[in-house]
Every structure is written in C-alpha cells, then in structure tokens.
Scaffold this motif. Structure first.
Motif, PDB file in Angstrom:
ATOM      1  N   GLN A   1      -6.940   3.557  -1.423  1.00  0.00           N
ATOM      2  CA  GLN A   1      -8.211   4.279  -1.499  1.00  0.00           C
ATOM      3  C   GLN A   1      -9.353   3.283  -1.320  1.00  0.00           C
ATOM      4  O   GLN A   1      -9.207   2.117  -1.675  1.00  0.00           O
ATOM      5  CB  GLN A   1      -8.362   4.925  -2.890  1.00  0.00           C
ATOM      6  CG  GLN A   1      -7.352   6.010  -3.200  1.00  0.00           C
ATOM      7  CD  GLN A   1      -7.484   7.229  -2.300  1.00  0.00           C
ATOM      8  OE1 GLN A   1      -8.572   7.528  -1.805  1.00  0.00           O
ATOM      9  NE2 GLN A   1      -6.376   7.913  -2.070  1.00  0.00           N
ATOM     10  N   PRO A   2     -10.511   3.742  -0.824  1.00  0.00           N
ATOM     11  CA  PRO A   2     -11.668   2.840  -0.782  1.00  0.00           C
ATOM     12  C   PRO A   2     -12.054   2.418  -2.204  1.00  0.00           C
ATOM     13  O   PRO A   2     -11.819   3.147  -3.162  1.00  0.00           O
ATOM     14  CB  PRO A   2     -12.772   3.700  -0.157  1.00  0.00           C
ATOM     15  CG  PRO A   2     -12.071   4.831   0.491  1.00  0.00           C
ATOM     16  CD  PRO A   2     -10.812   5.065  -0.274  1.00  0.00           C
TER      17      PRO A   2
ATOM     18  N   LEU B   1      -9.076  -3.309   5.843  1.00  0.00           N
ATOM     19  CA  LEU B   1     -10.493  -3.622   5.640  1.00  0.00           C
ATOM     20  C   LEU B   1     -11.284  -2.407   5.183  1.00  0.00           C
ATOM     21  O   LEU B   1     -10.800  -1.264   5.240  1.00  0.00           O
ATOM     22  CB  LEU B   1     -11.116  -4.221   6.910  1.00  0.00           C
ATOM     23  CG  LEU B   1     -11.099  -3.473   8.235  1.00  0.00           C
ATOM     24  CD1 LEU B   1     -12.030  -2.271   8.226  1.00  0.00           C
ATOM     25  CD2 LEU B   1     -11.498  -4.405   9.361  1.00  0.00           C
ATOM     26  N   GLU B   2     -12.493  -2.712   4.719  1.00  0.00           N
ATOM     27  CA  GLU B   2     -13.413  -1.653   4.303  1.00  0.00           C
ATOM     28  C   GLU B   2     -14.732  -1.794   5.033  1.00  0.00           C
ATOM     29  O   GLU B   2     -15.206  -2.910   5.255  1.00  0.00           O
ATOM     30  CB  GLU B   2     -13.699  -1.760   2.797  1.00  0.00           C
ATOM     31  CG  GLU B   2     -12.604  -1.183   1.949  1.00  0.00           C
ATOM     32  CD  GLU B   2     -12.991  -1.133   0.474  1.00  0.00           C
ATOM     33  OE1 GLU B   2     -12.370  -0.350  -0.247  1.00  0.00           O
ATOM     34  OE2 GLU B   2     -13.908  -1.867   0.046  1.00  0.00           O
ATOM     35  N   VAL B   3     -15.310  -0.658   5.380  1.00  0.00           N
ATOM     36  CA  VAL B   3     -16.648  -0.647   5.954  1.00  0.00           C
ATOM     37  C   VAL B   3     -17.554   0.087   4.971  1.00  0.00           C
ATOM     38  O   VAL B   3     -17.243   1.204   4.548  1.00  0.00           O
ATOM     39  CB  VAL B   3     -16.664   0.069   7.318  1.00  0.00           C
ATOM     40  CG1 VAL B   3     -18.082   0.118   7.878  1.00  0.00           C
ATOM     41  CG2 VAL B   3     -15.727  -0.614   8.302  1.00  0.00           C
TER      42      VAL B   3
ATOM     43  N   PHE C   1       0.837  -1.201   0.000  1.00  0.00           N
ATOM     44  CA  PHE C   1       0.000   0.000   0.000  1.00  0.00           C
ATOM     45  C   PHE C   1       0.872   1.251   0.000  1.00  0.00           C
ATOM     46  O   PHE C   1       1.875   1.294   0.688  1.00  0.00           O
ATOM     47  CB  PHE C   1      -0.881   0.059   1.257  1.00  0.00           C
ATOM     48  CG  PHE C   1      -1.551  -1.227   1.599  1.00  0.00           C
ATOM     49  CD1 PHE C   1      -2.517  -1.769   0.758  1.00  0.00           C
ATOM     50  CD2 PHE C   1      -1.230  -1.913   2.764  1.00  0.00           C
ATOM     51  CE1 PHE C   1      -3.138  -2.962   1.074  1.00  0.00           C
ATOM     52  CE2 PHE C   1      -1.843  -3.111   3.085  1.00  0.00           C
ATOM     53  CZ  PHE C   1      -2.806  -3.636   2.237  1.00  0.00           C
ATOM     54  N   ASN C   2       0.441   2.252  -0.758  1.00  0.00           N
ATOM     55  CA  ASN C   2       1.020   3.572  -0.544  1.00  0.00           C
ATOM     56  C   ASN C   2      -0.109   4.593  -0.580  1.00  0.00           C
ATOM     57  O   ASN C   2      -1.249   4.260  -0.927  1.00  0.00           O
ATOM     58  CB  ASN C   2       2.117   3.866  -1.562  1.00  0.00           C
ATOM     59  CG  ASN C   2       1.573   3.915  -2.973  1.00  0.00           C
ATOM     60  OD1 ASN C   2       0.632   4.653  -3.253  1.00  0.00           O
ATOM     61  ND2 ASN C   2       2.141   3.124  -3.861  1.00  0.00           N
ATOM     62  N   ASP C   3       0.211   5.815  -0.215  1.00  0.00           N
ATOM     63  CA  ASP C   3      -0.828   6.819  -0.028  1.00  0.00           C
ATOM     64  C   ASP C   3      -1.690   7.027  -1.261  1.00  0.00           C
ATOM     65  O   ASP C   3      -2.874   7.325  -1.168  1.00  0.00           O
ATOM     66  CB  ASP C   3      -0.201   8.151   0.414  1.00  0.00           C
ATOM     67  CG  ASP C   3       0.372   8.033   1.812  1.00  0.00           C
ATOM     68  OD1 ASP C   3       0.026   7.033   2.484  1.00  0.00           O
ATOM     69  OD2 ASP C   3       1.165   8.890   2.213  1.00  0.00           O
TER      70      ASP C   3
ATOM     71  N   LYS D   1     -15.452   3.083   3.420  1.00  0.00           N
ATOM     72  CA  LYS D   1     -14.295   3.679   4.077  1.00  0.00           C
ATOM     73  C   LYS D   1     -13.307   2.559   4.362  1.00  0.00           C
ATOM     74  O   LYS D   1     -13.696   1.444   4.688  1.00  0.00           O
ATOM     75  CB  LYS D   1     -14.703   4.378   5.376  1.00  0.00           C
ATOM     76  CG  LYS D   1     -15.639   5.538   5.143  1.00  0.00           C
ATOM     77  CD  LYS D   1     -15.524   6.565   6.251  1.00  0.00           C
ATOM     78  CE  LYS D   1     -16.534   7.680   6.096  1.00  0.00           C
ATOM     79  NZ  LYS D   1     -16.050   8.755   5.217  1.00  0.00           N
ATOM     80  N   ARG D   2     -12.045   2.884   4.200  1.00  0.00           N
ATOM     81  CA  ARG D   2     -11.029   1.850   4.298  1.00  0.00           C
ATOM     82  C   ARG D   2     -10.059   2.186   5.417  1.00  0.00           C
ATOM     83  O   ARG D   2      -9.762   3.356   5.665  1.00  0.00           O
ATOM     84  CB  ARG D   2     -10.288   1.787   2.960  1.00  0.00           C
ATOM     85  CG  ARG D   2      -9.391   0.580   2.781  1.00  0.00           C
ATOM     86  CD  ARG D   2      -8.965   0.461   1.331  1.00  0.00           C
ATOM     87  NE  ARG D   2      -8.011  -0.627   1.176  1.00  0.00           N
ATOM     88  CZ  ARG D   2      -7.415  -0.936   0.029  1.00  0.00           C
ATOM     89  NH1 ARG D   2      -7.658  -0.231  -1.064  1.00  0.00           N
ATOM     90  NH2 ARG D   2      -6.570  -1.949  -0.030  1.00  0.00           N
ATOM     91  N   GLY D   3      -9.583   1.173   6.109  1.00  0.00           N
ATOM     92  CA  GLY D   3      -8.652   1.427   7.208  1.00  0.00           C
ATOM     93  C   GLY D   3      -7.650   0.308   7.385  1.00  0.00           C
ATOM     94  O   GLY D   3      -7.941  -0.856   7.110  1.00  0.00           O
TER      95      GLY D   3
END
Lengths: 291, 803
Positions: free
Chosen positions: B472-473, B667-669, B466-468, B479-481
C-alpha cells in the motif's frame, strides 16, 4: 583563487574596525559555503577576507524581550540540535533539517544565508514568515530593519547591507501557544539540494480555532521570497480544519501563475505549490493538535 | 538459483593449452533458418555439482581497500615532484567556427610561464580517437565544439597558468553550429567532418518482418528517447608526466593505459616503448576515462619542457570535455501472437554522437545487436543512424547504448503485457533466451544463459517482500508502483578482437608476481585477478601480488570497459597461471611419482587425487624447483571467440557470452508535490561464476543507484552546445538519502567460457533498474513516459494534463 590578506578577529569591535578600514575591497567569510565558490570561480576578487567564524559572541540562540534572538554565527547544525528551536519554532527546525548536507550544516551560518539572500536559499522564506528583523552594526552605529526591507538588492549585494556593516543577529517575535509555523521545500533530491520551490506560513489562532492572523511566504518564485497578502487574507477567519483550508490551495497556483507565468518552471511550480502548501497546513493542524 | 560447478582440478588437468588459446573465427557462421523456438517445460538444468573452490567465490578483502580506508591512496592530483610545473588548456568558447587570429605572445612573456604550445609544436600525429582518429590534440583551425583544446600552457604555479590562459588572445570566425541530428542530416547543413554528418549507419535483419506482422494478433508501436548524461566520476581527470631514465612516464587517472601509451607516442613520433603509462589510483570512470584526457597534453608539455608537470582538470572543465552518454531516440514496433509469442520487431534508432566519434561506432553496433532485448525474435529489422553535431562529444558510458535501448525493449515488453493482459514475468519467460536460442545475428547460444533464473529469482523475492495486503502507499497523497526491467549484455567488444594478457612468476617462497594490463578503476579487477590466479595455482589469495596497468612491465590489457576484464583479463590470468603450473606439475609429478593429471593443487598443498597421502607442500615443491633449476613462469592471453559482423546484415558472433539480469523497482510518487521516491529494488544478475560475491553485490548496488539517477534525476542541460550544469550542485545524481533498500541477488549459470565460468557485471549492474523505474512510475500514476529521465516537472505536467 587570487591572493588576499586574511583577518580573523575575535571580537565584533575588531571586526567592525577592519570592515570600516578596508570596506572598498573586503569579503566576509563565516562558514564559507557560498564565498569559497565565488573566490574559486573568480566571481569575487577581494584584497581582504574577514573571517568572522571566531566571533563567539555572535553564536547564540536565546529568548528575551518577547523575541527569539539568533546570532549571525549560529550554524545550521546548531539550529538543528537546539531544543528551544525544535520545540517552539518548528519551521526553523525544518529549514535547518532540509538545508544542504550534514557537512554544510556544520559550516553554514544563519548570518551567511541571510546576507547571501539567494533565490534558492532556505532561510529567507522562513524568516519572512516569522516576521523577522535583522540587526546590522558598523562603526557608525546599529540599525534594524524588517527582513522584507532588508531583502532588496543594493549594488553588489542581494540585500541592503552596507560595505562596512556586519549582520549581528536575526530576531523574531517569541512563539506562544497560539502560533503554529510550517515550512515545506521541494529540492531535486532529498539532501544537498537547493530550493526549487518552497513555502512557509505562520498562523495565529483565536479561541475558536479560527485563523486570526496569517503570514504566508513563497520561495524561489521571484528574486526574493515574497509574501502573499491574497492568500493571507483568504486564510484569516477560516476554521482550522483541512476541509475548510483546502480551497485556499488554488490561490497558491494563482499566485505562482501571476509571478512567473512565462517561466518554463511554472509547469511544475503552479502544481507542486499546492502539495507543499497542503503539507504546511497539515503541519499547522498537527501542531495545534487538530488532526 | 542455479548451482553448477566443475571440478577445478579436473579442468586444469585436462584442458590442453592449445585449446585455451582462443582464435578469432574470421568467417561469420552461415545464417540458419530461424523458427519460433519451443519453450522447454522446465528450465534447462544440466548436471550440477557442488562448488568446490578454495579462493574463488570467497569475499576476500579488496587489495586496495586498506589504503583507501585510511586515506593513504595517492591519486594523480596528490602527486608532487621537485621542480614540477603545472599545465592548463586554452579551450574554444564557441561550438563551431574557425580560428581567425591567435596570439600567444603575451601569455608566453609572463615570467614563470615555461611554455605556451599550439598544434605547430606537435612533432608527430595531431589526431586522437579510440576507433576513428578524428579529434585533434590541439585544434589547427576548425572548431567543432565548446571546449576544443587550442593551446597548452605550462607554468610554475597554478595561478600563473590561469593568468597565462587569460592572456591568450583569440578571434573566431564563427559559423552555424549544428545542434540537432535533424539539422545534421540536412543537405545544406555545415559538415563537421568530411562530406557528410552521418557518422555511421547500421542495418541488422533476419526473417521477414512484414510477413510476420501479418500473422501477429497484437502490435505495439511506440517511440522512446533518452537524454544526454554525464558520468560525474568523483575524481576529475588528472595526471603527472616526467622523464624517468629517458622514458616519458605518465601517471594518469585512466581506464585505458595501453591505448594512452600509443596515442602519446604517435603524437611525439617516438616508439611506443619510450612511453610508460602507469595508471594512478582512479576515482571512478564509468567510460568517461577511456578517451584521451590529460595524457597527450601532459606528454607534449613534458616533451617540450623536460620537467615534471601535473594537470588536474577542474570539475567544470572535466564535465565540459569528457565524453557524454549518447542521446538516442528509438522507434519500436513489436508484434506478438495472442499467447504472447513474439514474432517480429521493427526498430529504428538515431543518436547524437556530438563533435567527435569517440566510442560512437561501438555504441551504435552494440545498441543494434542488443535492440531486441533478451528475447527470441525470429523476424527482425533494425536500422540505426548516428550523426555528428557540434554538441559535446558522446562516447562510452557504462553500457554503450544498451541502457538507452533497454528503455525501449522493456517498455515494449511491458506495453505488450498490458495489451495481452499477461503477467509481465510470464511474458518474458515465454520469450526468454535459453541455451539453444538463435539470435538475430545467427549466433546460437550454447551455454551460460541464466536469464529465466533471474526472472524467477526476482519474482520469488518480490513475492516474499510484497503481497496484495501489505503493498500500500505510505500516505494518502502517494501512489505506489512496482516495475520490471530486464537486460542482456555481451561481454567484451562487439564483433572485434580484444585480447588481454598476463604474466605470472611463482617465487621461491610461494609468493607470486602477477602482472596484468587491466586498469582497476575501483571495480576490483586487481582482487579478481589475484583470486583467479590463486585458485588456478592452488595458492592463497594473500600469496598473490598484482602489478597492473603499467605499460612498461604489464602486457596489453585492453580497456577497462565492456564489462570485459573479469572475463578476458581473468581468462588471460588463468592461462598464465596454468602455464606456470604446468612446470610445477611436471616437477611435482616426478617427485611424487604420480601422473600429472592426477595431481591436485590447493591451499598450498599438492596431492594425488587417488591417494591423498601421496602429497607435498608448496614450499617443498618450490625447493625441488630450485634444486633442479626450474622457474615457474607463465604467459597467458585471451581473445574472446567472436567474429567480425557482416556489413550486409550484421550476422556473425558479436560476443562469446552474455550476462543477463532482471530488476524490480518499488517506488512511490507523491501526487501533490510530484516527488518520486524509490523504496526497494531487487536486482538479479546472472554473472556466470561470482569470483567475489561481495564485490558483485557492490557493483549491483552502485548500478541500481546510478540507474535510478538515469531514470529519475540526471539530464545534461545544453544551450547552443554548452553544458549548463557542469557541477554536482546542478547536475543532480542521487545522494545517500535517495538510495533505496537494495536486494542484490546473484545467479550463477553454467558455462565453460571465461575463467571458471565467470562473465561480467560492471555495466549490467546499471541497466535493468532504468526501464524498471519507468515501468514503476507508469504503474503508480497510470501514465506512460517514453522519454527518460522522468523528472518531477514531467510528472506534474502529465498528471495535470490528464485531469
């Protein structure tokens, strides 16, 4: 499991004879995904079990007389793979895809799901949106009724089927390019999950891409799937565009509040329903090529 | 990744056997004064060598794989015998009360019913329990939970068993059920056992927490909780008992065959060698098959009828009466300096142990010892109380309380990182356990501490994935975290002796019979033992045949629990193999005229390390053994080097070694439907030496999915002591579609302990994913959830409350 006599007729006529003869204590088995559990748990203790899985004449999907006919013995796996369904009846295709697991879809039949009429079943919510009619047959004759009328408890059944009757088919008005249909479900996992909450819609548009007619159904918020005249009314006349449709989502929450205000699950359902409904609206817009 | 390896030949040739026999140090070490530890500038690395194993570290095929793949494995439920009876159990339907009236006459009179037994038919001890024998095999009078066993039935068919169970008549004198620990603690509540409902309490302390909090710049205080969980092993408890040559023989799905043997023998008042418990192929356990399941009931029915008898629990019965994960509440107060140095932790935890103790004492002790997390904390005050209630029995479940407390210690680390504005990985590295760290128990970590390496490997993989820009979601309504969680886990039983043994015989054709007590419940211990044995003897993996968990022929193996078998049975196997090898070395030394310590045994050959041309093959060696009349036999045992813990402050050496791990969850919500989807999980484990890397990875993968279940899906629903969701259809565990992409990574830290430096991964595999999921949800939606699982309904409630 208690011992019982097992019949496996090959024609509907034979099956109806047996049903009529043993109607006091007979259970019908197709895929068995519901009945076997009942037999194992002792919820049902029939003297006779009638296997209808060999009735090939009830395994069909066809369009005629302005209707789509789905034979009661059609499995969800068949529905899932059928091109007519995936092309023109997207909500049915989605429902078949959500249903159970590959193994359950291979066994479970449309007829079984409709007659079980479970609160947490997938098909009733969808068929109600499609304005489905069920065809029932017995030695006494054939009768038809709307799925709405059918989904009323009668004795041991969660629907109007009589002891000597067999569900023959489910039929719905044939799709045309002005129809768009959608189904969204929330289960506790991605597969092998019964319905926690579901909603379906069938939209008919006019030439200006406004909603001419709408049927909206909500699943798992009452004993049987229910239509929402309030939401349908709000939708009619609206332009097919997300910005215009979005305010209607609040009505879904109001409908849930009215239906199950005191249930603990309302905490989720009143919020989650908007997400599912919005998903349906997006599916509809996509089918019309409006996004 | 830390690569370290000792030369195996050197090891085997220089270590004296007497050193290999471990001793339990009975005196706890003196508590040292603990000061903040200095963080070394560089991670410690000692001299590293290339690994040079011939069998270890290789992905050999699992010994049981072929039969399982072709569907030929016989589970207990598949077994049949001529003239076999079926057994069933009549169980209480109330959570608390007394039997007022019991009538078995109608059931016993049914033709085809062989017997109906009550506690009166037990000739010996009517008590069972792994640590405290507080559970009756059949209830005499007092009922403590729904599902307490009252009568046993044996009949010719399963249908007749059902009929007989339905014909048993009972009347209860029901009393108030104690359903919460708050009620259990009250003076006037009914007492489930003895005079108090307090099952156990613990106090671990060091330093001066109050003074230390004064010096802290930041204090984080939060409460966490974790609900009851069910193991949901795929195969329900099952077994078959029969007399074989006068020996009561019980084939059973179990994690604990040697314990089972003693419980059955004590119940029948016969000697332990008159009972033979043979582990049947076992379809998972996760701790739920450590307690007595069908063993005693089968034994009693077989004893009274003299006929073979089989019992297979239905899923509902299995879920109802097997142990559950302890529900726990944990209150944490953590204090740190501005630079992130943790100075103090004050912790209080409570747990519901249910109707019987089961492994409760092990859970409370392990939870307390691990409560700080894998961080150096100089000032600690931890108190814990577990209470009896009339709820289902809590017991061992993959991790013995550590999964629960990991929610809290990791929740605190993440909260602290937010508070300090520090990178959560940097904060952890700053406080991480290292070689030389002094634990709150006073134990000094002397080797095999690969925690920092797991953090660094996890960070490296995360940066690679992952990078900035790409992070992304996947849709506007999601929303991803990313979340992080870590853990440490002591291998073996906590501050208690827990030896295991092994027997080895090298046969004339160079094949080997290895006998170990260790139950293989699918995790692969049989394969691991064969690899260790082959490596030590210098033979091939295929040369080793393993007989396991068969109490008449295999030595004590202890329980398959506490992630202990690779470490303890593995070391016992290595010791047994080494004893056999000593004879082989003497003979080879005489034959080759080379000092024994210079000999290398490897891949069926023996040679002089200083002159490789001086060599012989293993078949030649075995021929020489036969010529001079020697047998290559070995007996080995191992008991980890631990001490009992002080009752005053819990100081001592609870474990010889610890495994470490770090997980990162992505994960994503969906913020419209409140659905959570775990997309990627990186899970890095320091396992010492990976005996079979593929099996380590498989353990990690299974653990990740179970961890996701713990954090986001699973919850036992209780109504008045009754479990409402007994089935897979309503106790929701993740299925294949819910499994994320998993990146299992292995760190091999350096240590002398264990077989070739191997530790354990069985339970660690589960743990770090749990707190990492909670952190990821918090990072995705900006809401802290301290109570796990975090279900869709919780996210819906909290997100809409926030608005």
């Amino acid at each position: 499991m208690r011992a019982f006599n097992f019949f496996s007729p090959e024609t509907v006529e034979e099956a109806l004879d047996l049903l009529s003869q043993h109607q006091d204590s007979i259970a019908v088995i197709a895929g068995g995904t519901d009945l076997i559990i009942d037999l194992n748990e002792g919820g049902k203790k029939p003297d006779y079990v009638l296997d209808i899985s060999q009735l090939k004449e009830l395994d069909y999907i066809s369009e005629s007389d302005g209707m789509l006919h789905i034979g009661a013995n059609t499995t969800f796996a068949t529905l899932e793979k059928n091109e007519l369904i995936s092309e023109y009846y997207p909500a049915i295709a989605k429902m078949a895809d959500y249903m159970g697991s590959p193994q359950i879809r291979e066994l479970g039949t449309v007829g079984g799901n409709v007659v079980s009429a479970s609160v947490a079943g997938d098909s009733p919510t969808v068929f109600l949106a499609y304005d489905a009619t069920v065809v029932l047959q017995s030695k006494r004759g054939t009768r038809e009724m709307s799925i709405e009328e059918f989904n009323v408890n009668r004795g041991k059944f969660r629907c109007q089927i009589e002891d000597d009757e067999l569900l023959i088919e489910v039929k719905i008005p044939q799709a045309n390019s002005n129809f768009a249909t959608a189904y969204r479900k929330f289960g506790k996992r991605k597969s092998l999950a019964i319905v926690v909450l579901a909603t379906a819609m069938r939209i008919e548009r006019d030439r200006d891409n406004r909603i001419k007619d709408a049927r909206v159904t909500l699943g798992a918020v009452s004993l049987h799937p229910m239509r929402s005249p309030k939401i349908e009314k709000a939708l009619i006349g609206k332009k097919l565009d997300m910005e215009e449709l979005e305010p209607v989502l609040q009505l879904y929450t109001e409908e849930i509040d009215a239906a199950i205000a005191s249930r603990p699950s309302v905490v989720y359902k009143r919020e989650g329903i908007r997400g599912l409904a919005k998903g349906c609206m997006m599916d509809v817009l996509e089918q019309y090529g409006l996004v | 990744m830390k690569k370290n390896v000792r030369n195996p030949e050197q090891t085997t040739a220089t270590i004296d056997t007497s050193v290999r026999d471990s001793k339990v140090v009975t005196q706890p070490p003196q508590r040292k004064t603990v000061e903040p530890q200095e963080v070394p500038a560089q991670p410690q690395k000692s001299e590293t060598l290339d690994r040079d194993f011939s069998v270890l570290g290789k992905n050999v095929n699992k010994k049981d794989a072929y039969e399982k793949v072709i569907g030929k494995t016989q589970f207990a439920g598949d077994m049949k015998r001529p003239n076999m009876l079926y057994g069933g159990v009549f169980r209480s339907k109330i959570p608390a009360g007394f039997i007022d009236h019991l009538d078995i006459s109608k059931a016993a009179a049914i033709p085809g019913v062989a017997c109906v037994l009550t506690y009166k038919d037990i000739p010996g001890l009517n008590q069972t329990g792994i640590i405290i024998k507080d559970e009756p095999i059949l209830v005499e009078n007092k009922i403590r939970r729904i599902g307490d066993a009252i009568c046993l039935v044996a009949a010719e068919t399963e249908e007749l068993v059902e009929e007989a169970l339905n014909a048993i008549e009972i009347e209860y004198d029901e009393i108030e059920a104690v359903l919460t620990i708050d009620r259990a603690a009250e003076a006037d509540s009914p007492k489930i056992h003895g005079e108090t409902n307090l099952h156990q309490s613990k106090h671990l302390f060091c330093g001066d927490v109050d003074a230390a909090f004064e010096q802290c710049d930041v204090i984080v205080e939060k409460t966490y909780s974790s609900g009851m969980k069910s193991h949901m092993f795929i195969e329900p408890d099952a077994g078959l008992a029969e007399y074989v040559n006068g020996i009561l023989t019980i084939y059973v799905s179990t994690q604990n065959p040697h314990f089972d043997r003693g419980e059955v023998a004590n119940m029948l008042a016969i000697s332990h060698n008159k009972v033979n418990v043979i582990q049947a192929a076992t379809g998972g356990g996760f701790g739920g098959k450590l307690d007595i399941g069908v063993q005693c009931h089968l034994g009693l029915l077989c004893y009274h009828t003299g006929r073979p008898i089989k019992m297979v629990r239905k899923r509902e019965e299995s879920t109802m009466v097997s142990s559950k994960r302890h529900p726990m509440t944990m209150h944490y107060k953590t204090g740190a300096k501005k630079d992130g140095t943790i100075l103090a932790m004050k912790i209080h935890m409570t747990g519901d142990t249910g109707a019987y103790a089961s492994y409760g004492p092990a859970v409370i002790t392990r939870a307390v010892v691990h409560a700080t997390g894998p961080y150096y904390v100089p000032n600690v005050d931890i108190t814990a109380e577990f209470y009896y209630t009339n709820n289902p029995m809590s017991g061992a479940f993959r991790g013995f309380g550590v999964p629960q407390i990991s929610i809290a210690h990791e929740g605190q680390m993440n909260a602290l990182a937010r508070e300090l504005g520090m990178d959560p990985i940097d904060l952890r590295i700053k406080n991480a356990h290292r070689v030389g760290t002094i634990l709150p128990t006073g134990q000094e970590l002397t080797e095999s501490v690969g925690f920092v390496e797991t953090l660094e490997a996890a960070r490296e993989k995360m940066n690679e994935l992952f990078n900035d820009e790409t992070y992304q979601p996947s849709a506007p309504n999601k929303k991803r975290g990313l979340g992080i969680g870590c853990m440490w886990y002591g291998i073996g039983n906590t501050g208690l002796p827990n030896p295991a043994g092994a027997f080895v015989e090298v046969l004339g054709d160079c094949s080997v019979n290895l006998l170990v007590g260790c139950a293989d419940i699918g995790q692969g211990s049989t394969t691991v033992m064969a690899q260790i044995c082959a490596e030590e003897l210098g033979l091939n993996y295929e040369d080793i045949n393993v007989t396991y968990a068969h109490t008449m022929v295999t030595p004590e193996g202890g329980a398959t629990s506490a992630s202990r078998q690779t470490f303890i049975s593995g070391k016992a196997t290595q010791n047994a193999a080494y004893m056999a090898k000593q004879t082989l070395m003497e003979v080879a030394s005489d034959y080759l005229k080379v000092p024994a310590e210079r000999l290398i045994f490897r891949e069926r050959k023996i040679w002089d390390r200083e002159d490789p041309d001086t060599k012989m093959t293993y078949p030649m060696l075995m021929m020489e053994m036969r010529r001079i009349g020697k047998l290559a036999l070995g007996v080995g045992s191992y008991n980890p080097k631990t001490t009992y813990l002080s009752p005053k402050d819990m100081s001592g050496i609870p474990f010889e070694v610890y495994s470490y791990a770090t997980a990162i969850v992505d994960l994503e919500v969906n913020v419209e439907t409140y659905e959570t989807e775990v997309k990627n999980v990186i899970s890095v484990h320091d396992v010492g030496t990976a005996v079979n890397p593929q099996m380590v990875e498989a353990q990690i993968e299974g653990g990740v999915v179970m961890g996701i279940g713990f954090a986001l899906f699973e919850d036992v629903i209780l109504t008045r002591g009754r479990i409402k969701n007994l089935n897979f259809s309503d106790y929701i565990i993740p299925a294949a579609m819910d499994a994320p992409k998993i990146y299992p990574l292995i760190v091999e830290s350096e240590g002398e302990a264990g077989p070739f430096g191997a530790k354990g991964v069985g339970e660690p595999a589960l743990i770090p994913t749990i707190p990492a999921c909670a952190d990821a949800v918090e990072n995705a939606v900006g809401i802290h959830f301290g109570n796990l699982p975090i279900l869709y309904i919780d996210i819906a409630r909290e997100m809409n409350r926030k608005r």
